[in-house]
Design a protein around this motif. Sequence first.
Motif, PDB file in Angstrom:
ATOM      1  N   SER A 148       0.873  -1.172   0.074  1.00  0.00           N
ATOM      2  CA  SER A 148      -0.121   0.162   0.038  1.00  0.00           C
ATOM      3  C   SER A 148       0.819   1.199   0.022  1.00  0.00           C
ATOM      4  CB  SER A 148      -0.986  -0.050   1.237  1.00  0.00           C
ATOM      5  OG  SER A 148      -1.807  -1.055   1.171  1.00  0.00           O
ATOM      6  N   ALA A 149       1.966   1.148   0.748  1.00  0.00           N
ATOM      7  CA  ALA A 149       2.707   2.547   0.683  1.00  0.00           C
ATOM      8  C   ALA A 149       3.533   2.685  -0.388  1.00  0.00           C
ATOM      9  CB  ALA A 149       3.855   2.254   2.117  1.00  0.00           C
ATOM     10  N   ALA A 150       3.734   1.466  -1.054  1.00  0.00           N
ATOM     11  CA  ALA A 150       4.301   1.724  -2.419  1.00  0.00           C
ATOM     12  C   ALA A 150       3.437   2.562  -3.698  1.00  0.00           C
ATOM     13  CB  ALA A 150       4.818   0.368  -3.188  1.00  0.00           C
ATOM     14  N   ILE A 151       2.029   2.366  -3.122  1.00  0.00           N
ATOM     15  CA  ILE A 151       1.034   3.156  -4.145  1.00  0.00           C
ATOM     16  C   ILE A 151       1.113   4.660  -3.682  1.00  0.00           C
ATOM     17  CG2 ILE A 151      -1.532   3.410  -4.727  1.00  0.00           C
ATOM     18  CD1 ILE A 151      -1.611   0.116  -4.310  1.00  0.00           C
ATOM     19  N   TYR A 156      -0.435   5.520   6.302  1.00  0.00           N
ATOM     20  CA  TYR A 156      -0.038   5.824   7.863  1.00  0.00           C
ATOM     21  C   TYR A 156      -0.039   4.318   8.398  1.00  0.00           C
ATOM     22  CZ  TYR A 156      -0.554   7.078  12.622  1.00  0.00           C
ATOM     23  OH  TYR A 156      -0.200   7.133  14.032  1.00  0.00           O
ATOM     24  N   GLY A 157      -0.666   3.529   7.948  1.00  0.00           N
ATOM     25  CA  GLY A 157      -0.790   2.021   8.660  1.00  0.00           C
ATOM     26  C   GLY A 157      -2.152   1.247   8.104  1.00  0.00           C
ATOM     27  N   TRP A 158      -2.240   0.407   8.884  1.00  0.00           N
ATOM     28  CA  TRP A 158      -3.534  -0.509   8.303  1.00  0.00           C
ATOM     29  C   TRP A 158      -4.290  -0.747   9.817  1.00  0.00           C
ATOM     30  CZ3 TRP A 158      -4.018  -2.532   3.276  1.00  0.00           C
ATOM     31  CH2 TRP A 158      -5.102  -3.127   3.266  1.00  0.00           C
ATOM     32  N   LYS A 162     -10.728  -6.726  15.260  1.00  0.00           N
ATOM     33  CA  LYS A 162     -11.421  -8.000  15.459  1.00  0.00           C
ATOM     34  C   LYS A 162     -12.833  -8.120  16.177  1.00  0.00           C
ATOM     35  CE  LYS A 162      -7.000 -10.273  15.506  1.00  0.00           C
ATOM     36  NZ  LYS A 162      -5.961 -11.330  16.166  1.00  0.00           N
ATOM     37  N   GLY A 163     -13.841  -8.750  15.810  1.00  0.00           N
ATOM     38  CA  GLY A 163     -15.084  -8.731  16.126  1.00  0.00           C
ATOM     39  C   GLY A 163     -15.930  -7.946  15.179  1.00  0.00           C
ATOM     40  N   THR A 164     -15.266  -7.155  14.331  1.00  0.00           N
ATOM     41  CA  THR A 164     -16.062  -6.618  13.331  1.00  0.00           C
ATOM     42  C   THR A 164     -15.409  -6.815  11.727  1.00  0.00           C
ATOM     43  OG1 THR A 164     -14.650  -4.480  13.085  1.00  0.00           O
ATOM     44  CG2 THR A 164     -16.271  -4.513  14.963  1.00  0.00           C
ATOM     45  N   GLU A 165     -16.056  -6.053  10.766  1.00  0.00           N
ATOM     46  CA  GLU A 165     -15.490  -6.318   9.294  1.00  0.00           C
ATOM     47  C   GLU A 165     -14.489  -5.252   9.081  1.00  0.00           C
ATOM     48  OE1 GLU A 165     -18.903  -6.453   7.159  1.00  0.00           O
ATOM     49  OE2 GLU A 165     -19.508  -8.262   7.859  1.00  0.00           O
ATOM     50  N   ILE A 166     -14.279  -4.424  10.129  1.00  0.00           N
ATOM     51  CA  ILE A 166     -13.106  -3.171   9.727  1.00  0.00           C
ATOM     52  C   ILE A 166     -11.692  -3.813   9.470  1.00  0.00           C
ATOM     53  CG2 ILE A 166     -12.040  -1.061  10.708  1.00  0.00           C
ATOM     54  CD1 ILE A 166     -14.678  -0.767  12.371  1.00  0.00           C
ATOM     55  N   ASP A 167     -11.270  -3.604   8.106  1.00  0.00           N
ATOM     56  CA  ASP A 167      -9.898  -3.988   7.901  1.00  0.00           C
ATOM     57  C   ASP A 167      -9.541  -3.155   6.558  1.00  0.00           C
ATOM     58  OD1 ASP A 167      -7.713  -5.659   7.505  1.00  0.00           O
ATOM     59  OD2 ASP A 167      -8.817  -7.251   6.497  1.00  0.00           O
ATOM     60  N   ILE A 248      -1.658  -1.503  12.409  1.00  0.00           N
ATOM     61  CA  ILE A 248      -0.215  -2.238  11.838  1.00  0.00           C
ATOM     62  C   ILE A 248       0.553  -0.889  11.289  1.00  0.00           C
ATOM     63  CG2 ILE A 248       0.316  -3.981  10.491  1.00  0.00           C
ATOM     64  CD1 ILE A 248      -2.620  -5.337  10.679  1.00  0.00           C
ATOM     65  N   THR A 249       1.543  -0.819  11.783  1.00  0.00           N
ATOM     66  CA  THR A 249       2.440   0.314  11.204  1.00  0.00           C
ATOM     67  C   THR A 249       3.775  -0.282  10.640  1.00  0.00           C
ATOM     68  OG1 THR A 249       3.549   0.558  13.186  1.00  0.00           O
ATOM     69  CG2 THR A 249       1.413   1.782  12.682  1.00  0.00           C
ATOM     70  N   ARG A 250       4.696   0.581  10.049  1.00  0.00           N
ATOM     71  CA  ARG A 250       6.238   0.075   9.677  1.00  0.00           C
ATOM     72  C   ARG A 250       6.680  -0.338  10.628  1.00  0.00           C
ATOM     73  NH1 ARG A 250       4.275   4.399   6.669  1.00  0.00           N
ATOM     74  NH2 ARG A 250       4.571   4.419   4.505  1.00  0.00           N
ATOM     75  N   ASP A 251       6.714   0.114  11.952  1.00  0.00           N
ATOM     76  CA  ASP A 251       7.721  -0.215  13.118  1.00  0.00           C
ATOM     77  C   ASP A 251       6.850  -1.341  13.949  1.00  0.00           C
ATOM     78  OD1 ASP A 251       5.903   1.882  13.741  1.00  0.00           O
ATOM     79  OD2 ASP A 251       6.749   1.574  15.533  1.00  0.00           O
TER      80      ASP A 251
END
Length: 333
Positions: A148-151, A156-158, A162-167, A248-251
Motif C-alpha cells: 500500500s505504501a508503494a502506491i 499511515y498504517g493498516w 477483530k469482532g467487526t468487518e473493519i480491515d 499495523i504500522t511500519r515499525d
Amino acid sequence: MENNRTPDEAAAKTRELAVEEKPEKSCFVRSLEQLCAADIAENAETPKKRMTAAGLTRVCAFLVCMAVFGGSLFQIVERAIDGIQADLLMERLQMAAVERAVPRMDPTPASSPGYTLLEAMNADGDNPDDTPIITTAYDTEYRRLMASAAINEDVYGWLRTKGTEIDYVIMQGADNVYYLKHTIDGSYHEAGSIFADFRLSKTHSENYNAIFYGHNMTDGSMFRALRNWYDDYTTRDAVAETMEIEVITRDGVYIYEPFSAYREVGAHFITASFADETAYLQFLKDIQSKSVLRRRPDYDANSKICTLVTCTNAMEGERYVLHGILKNVIYYG
C-alpha cells in the motif's frame, strides 16, 4: 298498345324509369351536397384547444420525475462502478500480501522454548531468556501494508478490528478533508478512505490519542461496522470483551482493547495533544465516564489510546466514538 301512347305519356314513362334506375345516394355524398362555403369558413375560424394549467402542471411533473429518475439511475450506476473499482483495488493489495519464504523474527522475549506468542507477551520478563520467537503471525499484514505504501506515501498504517468487518488501509493527508472523498490511488470515491487525523505524528508510538475517521456507509463498508456493533445492544458488551483494535504500522503492531464507547455531538474526543499529565488524566476520566460499556479498564498517565470516529447519520454533528487503550505492541524483526 304502348305504341299508341301520346308523347306526354311517353315522356312521363321515361322519367319514371329513370327514377327507378337511379341508385340511392350514400350518407357521405348527401353530407357533401349539404355542405356550404359558410360551414367551411366557420370550421377554419374555430380556435385550437389550448393546454390548461392543470395539463401544464402534469407535463412539468412528468418531466421532473423523469429527470429525478435519470439522475438517480446515474448515481446508482456510478456508485456501483466506484464499488467495483474499490474492490479491485483491495484485491490488488491482497494479492501483494503473499507468504514470505523466510519467516520474520519477532524479538518479543520468550519465557521458555515452546511458549506461544501470547504467553510470551504476558510473561512480563519473568524469564531472562532473550531467544526471539519465530512467527509469521503478522507477516502477511506487513507485506500488505508495504504494498500500500508503494502506491501512496500518505499511507499511515493498516487498521483491523477483530469482532467487526473493519480491515482497511489508513491514510493521512495534509488536512482532514481530502481523504473523506479520495482513495489510496487518489481517485474520487464517495466512501473515501479510513484516515488518521492530520495532527498526528507519523511515528505512531508518539501519539497519546491516535484518531482515525471513516464514513458510516450504508453498503456496510468503512466504519459502518462500528455503528452495527454499537447499536446491537444485546451483544455489544459480549463482543467488546474479546474485541481487539490492531493498528499495523511500519515499525510494529499496536493492539488496543475497548476502553470507552458512546455517541456524542462535539469534538472533545478528538483532542490530539495535552498540556500536561493532569490534563491527559482528566481527559481519560471524562471519556471513560461517558462509556456505555460495562468494562472499565485501568489507566494511568502512561496509557495510550486510539479513537475511531464516524457519523451517526441521525443528528447533525453526532458521532459514534470508540476508544481503545493500548495493551500490547508487537515489533517486527
